[in-house]
Scaffold this motif. Structure first.
Motif, short mmCIF file in Angstrom:
data_model
loop_
_atom_site.label_atom_id
_atom_site.label_comp_id
_atom_site.label_asym_id
_atom_site.label_seq_id
_atom_site.Cartn_x
_atom_site.Cartn_y
_atom_site.Cartn_z
N GLN A 259 0.84 -1.20 0.00
CA GLN A 259 0.00 0.00 0.00
C GLN A 259 0.88 1.25 0.00
N GLN A 260 0.28 2.37 -0.42
CA GLN A 260 0.99 3.64 -0.45
C GLN A 260 0.29 4.63 0.49
N LEU A 261 0.97 5.72 0.78
CA LEU A 261 0.42 6.71 1.71
C LEU A 261 -0.98 7.17 1.32
N PRO A 262 -1.28 7.46 0.03
CA PRO A 262 -2.65 7.87 -0.31
C PRO A 262 -3.72 6.83 0.06
N ASP A 263 -3.36 5.54 0.01
CA ASP A 263 -4.31 4.50 0.42
C ASP A 263 -4.67 4.67 1.89
N TYR A 264 -3.66 4.93 2.70
CA TYR A 264 -3.90 5.09 4.13
C TYR A 264 -4.61 6.41 4.43
N GLN A 265 -4.26 7.46 3.71
CA GLN A 265 -4.91 8.75 3.94
C GLN A 265 -6.40 8.67 3.67
N LEU A 266 -6.78 7.97 2.61
CA LEU A 266 -8.20 7.84 2.27
C LEU A 266 -8.95 7.09 3.37
N ALA A 267 -8.42 5.94 3.79
CA ALA A 267 -9.09 5.15 4.83
C ALA A 267 -9.10 5.90 6.16
N SER A 268 -8.01 6.58 6.48
CA SER A 268 -7.94 7.32 7.74
C SER A 268 -8.96 8.46 7.77
N TRP A 269 -9.10 9.15 6.65
CA TRP A 269 -10.09 10.24 6.61
C TRP A 269 -11.49 9.69 6.87
N TYR A 270 -11.81 8.56 6.28
CA TYR A 270 -13.13 7.95 6.48
C TYR A 270 -13.32 7.58 7.96
N LEU A 271 -12.32 6.91 8.55
CA LEU A 271 -12.45 6.45 9.93
C LEU A 271 -12.52 7.61 10.93
N SER A 272 -11.90 8.73 10.58
CA SER A 272 -11.87 9.85 11.53
C SER A 272 -12.96 10.88 11.29
N HIS A 273 -13.81 10.65 10.24
CA HIS A 273 -14.86 11.61 9.94
C HIS A 273 -16.27 11.02 9.86
N HIS A 274 -16.38 9.76 9.48
CA HIS A 274 -17.72 9.20 9.29
C HIS A 274 -18.48 9.22 10.62
N PRO A 275 -19.71 9.72 10.64
CA PRO A 275 -20.43 9.87 11.92
C PRO A 275 -20.71 8.55 12.64
N GLN A 276 -20.63 7.42 11.93
CA GLN A 276 -20.84 6.14 12.58
C GLN A 276 -19.54 5.39 12.86
N SER A 277 -18.40 6.00 12.56
CA SER A 277 -17.13 5.36 12.86
C SER A 277 -16.95 5.22 14.37
N HIS A 278 -16.51 4.04 14.81
CA HIS A 278 -16.32 3.86 16.25
C HIS A 278 -15.18 4.71 16.79
N PHE A 279 -14.34 5.25 15.91
CA PHE A 279 -13.30 6.19 16.36
C PHE A 279 -13.87 7.58 16.61
#
Length: 275
Positions: A182-202
């Motif tokens: 994987q590359q950094l953009p792959d992680y940035q995309l998933a991280s943004w989702y996990l840290s912003h989605h209103p139903q994310s457990h994070f």
């Protein structure tokens, strides 16, 4: 502009005093010290703060500001420190299977590392919360591998690896992955989702973890647990914000952020938890 990783500050943060050569012994020492010194924690997404994955931001947060983070922060910092020492490291992605029914498909939202050594390929992962491995694992299936905490093993089927940990006599599946880098953009995309989605457990609750020799500290919202290796677990419900903040500082060793509204957010969280 490229940023040179601050190895001296990192070594000071985790308490490493050895000879930093790119060897298996060095990897083992850094792996366990990292999980003891830098907690797994999601205060930033919970409080609505950005999670930044560039090297200066990671060093500032996890090293200089005395904070922790979730998998991308831990493993990106760890991989860059390893690379600065001369290790050959590749980032991988996994589907978390812990506490998930078999029929439920999960996204690739966890980061782990493959480290290539003279002894063979090893898996490193300093950011899987309450069951973070505390030693690198050789990329060899069907072999029980000891760590300073629980034993782990890998199962390999049709190009897919499954990581399991032996907990209270049962093999628990943690996640599944392949060896596609994987590359950094792959992680940035998933991280943004996990840290912003209103139903994310994070975003919706607190999750923290830290290891010590023979111990694991874990916090889920107001429930603090101290797991003794091979023994009973001590469980405690935190009834007030002051009690919660004290546990964050003393047991998880977090230097608390000065985020406006933090106490109010924690009050609301405690109010939703059963007493």
């Amino acid at each position: 502009m490229d940023h040179t990783p601050d190895l001296a500050a990192y070594f000071d943060r985790i308490g490493y005093r050895g000879d930093p050569q790119p060897t298996l012994d060095t990897l083992r020492q850094l792996h366990v010290l990292h999980t003891e010194a830098i907690p797994f924690e999601n205060l930033s997404p919970f409080l609505g703060e950005p999670v930044e994955l560039d090297q200066p931001a990671l060093e500032d947060k996890l090293i200089h500001r005395g904070r922790g983070g979730y998998c991308y922060e831990h493993n990106l910092l760890f991989s860059r420190m390893l690379q600065a020492l001369g290790f050959e490291v590749a980032g991988l992605a996994a589907r978390v299977r812990l506490n998930q029914p078999d029929h439920v498909q999960t996204p690739r939202t966890h980061m782990l590392l493959r480290v290539r050594l003279d002894e063979g390929d090893y898996l490193a992962d300093v950011g899987f919360g309450g069951l973070t491995q505390t030693a690198p694992l050789k990329l060899v299936p069907d072999v029980e591998q000891a760590t300073p905490h629980e034993p782990f093993r890998l199962i390999h089927t049709d190009g897919l690896y499954t990581l399991q940990a032996l907990v209270a006599g049962d093999w628990r599946t943690l996640y599944q992955f392949d060896l596609q880098e994987q590359q950094l953009p792959d992680y940035q995309l998933a991280s943004w989702y996990l840290s912003h989605h209103p139903q994310s457990h994070f975003v919706t609750g607190l999750m923290l973890a830290r290891t010590e020799p023979g111990l694991r500290h874990a916090l889920h919202n107001n429930r603090y647990t101290l797991h003794h290796l091979g023994g009973a677990s001590e469980k405690r419900e935190l009834a007030s914000v002051d009690e919660l903040l004290d546990v964050l500082q003393t047991q998880f060793r977090i230097r608390l952020p000065e985020t406006p509204g933090m106490r109010d957010k924690l009050e609301r969280l405690l109010a939703t938890e059963p007493s």
